[in-house]
Design a protein around this motif. Sequence first.
Motif, PDB file in Angstrom:
ATOM      1  N   SER A  40       1.003  -1.372   0.430  1.00 42.40           N
ATOM      2  CA  SER A  40      -0.190  -0.006  -0.105  1.00 42.40           C
ATOM      3  C   SER A  40       1.190   1.266   0.075  1.00 42.40           C
ATOM      4  N   TYR A  41       0.637   2.248  -0.775  1.00 40.50           N
ATOM      5  CA  TYR A  41       1.775   3.611  -0.599  1.00 40.50           C
ATOM      6  C   TYR A  41       0.580   4.844  -0.940  1.00 40.50           C
ATOM      7  N   ALA A  42       0.677   5.604  -0.149  1.00 43.19           N
ATOM      8  CA  ALA A  42       0.115   6.827   0.061  1.00 43.19           C
ATOM      9  C   ALA A  42       1.496   8.462  -0.955  1.00 43.19           C
ATOM     10  N   ILE A  43       0.245   8.366  -1.648  1.00 47.03           N
ATOM     11  CA  ILE A  43       0.746   9.654  -2.944  1.00 47.03           C
ATOM     12  C   ILE A  43       0.448  10.610  -2.680  1.00 47.03           C
ATOM     13  N   SER A  44       0.938  11.589  -2.417  1.00 50.12           N
ATOM     14  CA  SER A  44       1.075  13.094  -2.039  1.00 50.12           C
ATOM     15  C   SER A  44       2.325  13.850  -1.892  1.00 50.12           C
ATOM     16  N   ALA A  45       2.463  15.004  -1.434  1.00 41.55           N
ATOM     17  CA  ALA A  45       3.495  16.784  -1.407  1.00 41.55           C
ATOM     18  C   ALA A  45       4.025  16.709  -0.208  1.00 41.55           C
ATOM     19  N   VAL A  46       5.414  17.192   0.639  1.00 42.04           N
ATOM     20  CA  VAL A  46       4.944  17.761   1.252  1.00 42.04           C
ATOM     21  C   VAL A  46       6.132  18.974   1.118  1.00 42.04           C
ATOM     22  N   GLY A  47       6.296  19.415   2.308  1.00 41.13           N
ATOM     23  CA  GLY A  47       6.722  21.036   2.222  1.00 41.13           C
ATOM     24  C   GLY A  47       8.651  20.444   2.365  1.00 41.13           C
ATOM     25  N   ASN A  48       9.163  21.471   2.031  1.00 40.00           N
ATOM     26  CA  ASN A  48      10.275  21.396   2.734  1.00 40.00           C
ATOM     27  C   ASN A  48      11.059  22.160   3.790  1.00 40.00           C
ATOM     28  N   ASP A  49      10.167  21.592   4.799  1.00 41.67           N
ATOM     29  CA  ASP A  49       9.726  22.373   6.638  1.00 41.67           C
ATOM     30  C   ASP A  49      10.091  20.936   7.600  1.00 41.67           C
ATOM     31  N   LYS A  50       9.854  21.509   8.631  1.00 44.88           N
ATOM     32  CA  LYS A  50      10.684  20.535   9.440  1.00 44.88           C
ATOM     33  C   LYS A  50       8.724  19.492   9.892  1.00 44.88           C
ATOM     34  N   LEU A  51       7.535  20.109   9.633  1.00 39.15           N
ATOM     35  CA  LEU A  51       6.472  19.229   9.358  1.00 39.15           C
ATOM     36  C   LEU A  51       6.656  18.629   8.062  1.00 39.15           C
ATOM     37  N   GLY A  52       7.191  18.516   7.388  1.00 33.84           N
ATOM     38  CA  GLY A  52       7.342  17.663   6.243  1.00 33.84           C
ATOM     39  C   GLY A  52       8.597  16.030   6.477  1.00 33.84           C
ATOM     40  N   ASP A  53       9.317  16.294   7.435  1.00 36.47           N
ATOM     41  CA  ASP A  53      10.470  15.949   7.959  1.00 36.47           C
ATOM     42  C   ASP A  53       9.431  15.145   8.888  1.00 36.47           C
ATOM     43  N   GLU A  54       8.663  15.799   9.371  1.00 38.88           N
ATOM     44  CA  GLU A  54       7.868  14.437  10.474  1.00 38.88           C
ATOM     45  C   GLU A  54       7.281  14.408   9.801  1.00 38.88           C
ATOM     46  N   THR A  55       6.527  13.919   8.537  1.00 34.90           N
ATOM     47  CA  THR A  55       5.151  13.471   7.880  1.00 34.90           C
ATOM     48  C   THR A  55       6.237  12.207   7.510  1.00 34.90           C
ATOM     49  N   LEU A  56       7.336  12.189   6.551  1.00 36.01           N
ATOM     50  CA  LEU A  56       7.726  11.110   6.306  1.00 36.01           C
ATOM     51  C   LEU A  56       8.811  10.233   7.365  1.00 36.01           C
ATOM     52  N   GLU A  57       8.746  10.922   8.782  1.00 41.14           N
ATOM     53  CA  GLU A  57       9.096  10.166   9.494  1.00 41.14           C
ATOM     54  C   GLU A  57       7.862   9.746  10.290  1.00 41.14           C
ATOM     55  N   GLU A  58       6.812   9.876  10.164  1.00 42.61           N
ATOM     56  CA  GLU A  58       5.854   9.512  10.814  1.00 42.61           C
ATOM     57  C   GLU A  58       5.525   8.701   9.772  1.00 42.61           C
ATOM     58  N   PHE A  59       4.930   8.142   8.568  1.00 45.82           N
ATOM     59  CA  PHE A  59       4.813   7.331   7.326  1.00 45.82           C
ATOM     60  C   PHE A  59       5.731   5.867   8.103  1.00 45.82           C
ATOM     61  N   ASN A  60       7.163   5.996   8.056  1.00 44.86           N
ATOM     62  CA  ASN A  60       8.135   5.317   8.031  1.00 44.86           C
ATOM     63  C   ASN A  60       7.923   4.196   9.839  1.00 44.86           C
ATOM     64  N   LEU A  61       7.441   5.262  10.614  1.00 38.31           N
ATOM     65  CA  LEU A  61       6.767   4.768  12.235  1.00 38.31           C
ATOM     66  C   LEU A  61       6.212   4.106  11.790  1.00 38.31           C
ATOM     67  N   LYS A  62       4.945   4.218  11.102  1.00 36.01           N
ATOM     68  CA  LYS A  62       3.824   3.249  10.400  1.00 36.01           C
ATOM     69  C   LYS A  62       3.695   2.278   9.702  1.00 36.01           C
ATOM     70  N   GLN A  63       5.765   2.790   8.767  1.00 41.89           N
ATOM     71  CA  GLN A  63       5.374   1.491   8.260  1.00 41.89           C
ATOM     72  C   GLN A  63       3.601   1.357   6.879  1.00 41.89           C
ATOM     73  N   VAL A  64       4.395   2.455   6.264  1.00 40.40           N
ATOM     74  CA  VAL A  64       3.748   2.990   5.053  1.00 40.40           C
ATOM     75  C   VAL A  64       4.495   3.521   3.682  1.00 40.40           C
ATOM     76  N   ARG A  65       4.285   3.134   3.101  1.00 38.25           N
ATOM     77  CA  ARG A  65       5.072   3.026   2.166  1.00 38.25           C
ATOM     78  C   ARG A  65       4.513   4.641   1.760  1.00 38.25           C
ATOM     79  N   TYR A  66       4.996   5.130   0.812  1.00 32.13           N
ATOM     80  CA  TYR A  66       4.661   6.337  -0.016  1.00 32.13           C
ATOM     81  C   TYR A  66       6.036   7.209  -0.620  1.00 32.13           C
ATOM     82  N   ILE A  67       4.885   7.705  -2.044  1.00 31.64           N
ATOM     83  CA  ILE A  67       5.580   8.847  -2.795  1.00 31.64           C
ATOM     84  C   ILE A  67       5.418  10.556  -2.403  1.00 31.64           C
ATOM     85  N   MET A  68       5.955  11.177  -2.103  1.00 34.41           N
ATOM     86  CA  MET A  68       5.621  12.156  -1.459  1.00 34.41           C
ATOM     87  C   MET A  68       7.109  13.145  -1.702  1.00 34.41           C
TER      88      MET A  68
END
Length: 293
Positions: A40-68
């Motif tokens: 399962s993949y989530a496809i979206s976009a995130v910013g070059n900001d701290k919240l963007g970093d946290e988004t990718l970290e959280e997806f990794n923690l929740k073991q969700v694959r993504y293209i962001m």
Amino acid sequence: MKQIIVGLGEALWDCLPEGRKLGGAPANFAFHSGQFGYDSYAISAVGNDKLGDETLEEFNLKQVRYIMPRVEYPTGTVQVELDDEGVPTYDIKEGVAWDNIPFTSEIEGLARTASAVCFGSLAQRSVVSRQTIESFLDATSNNCLKIFDINLRQNFYTKDIICDSLNRCDILKINDEELVTIGRLFGYPGLDMENKCWLLLGKYNLDMLVLTCGVNGSYVFAPNLKTFHETPKVEVADTVGAGDSFTGAFTSAILAGMPIPDAHKLAVDVSAYVCTCNGAMPRLPDEYLSRLK
């Protein structure tokens, strides 16, 4: 090779009274369908900001694959207020990263191999993300199951976008309040709820229409078939993400070949459990996951 399921659209942070939680309907959908054993993949976009970093970290923690892809816009946030029943209202910020999802070669490659994709109307409020969603759907195979979880929010939709999405999808997921809005928008006065559903099913040549009615149960309409399940009575923490967990469980079950009535019942039970948890992405107990094995 495992089948690939994609949630395509907004990934954002729900700013709830108890703090920030990762959310966005397509991201929630990807998380829940992934629990049932799909790639399962989530496809979206995130910013070059701290919240963007946290988004990718959280997806990794929740073991969700993504293209962001990282883009030059802030990572999306939503202010969520809960009423006494735990039902949310949303203040969705505009001009954010998920309004600007680029259609990359990596995203196109995933579209060509996807077995199912879920998309909504919200991420189509901007031209860039709408074109990416359209390009993704155009790149899928004829066998890819396309679910339009309509997800009307604030004033972020138009009749043209909804019509185009209905023409592109196989399954429409809609709630009772959204059905009233669609009836008004499309000029279906005087039709009751069920007849509106049959009309949409036939007019847009849908394989299925899923109608959720909160505490009043849910329906699935398909050619020559209608199922109904009551909503279980549970202690509600909040209803954030409950509909997305319903869609994730239902899609997972249909892809696995489960009959519609059984897939519907699994989706009802999963979404009721999610209502007992805080936030949109709780881990599901094995008693639900094992029903697909």
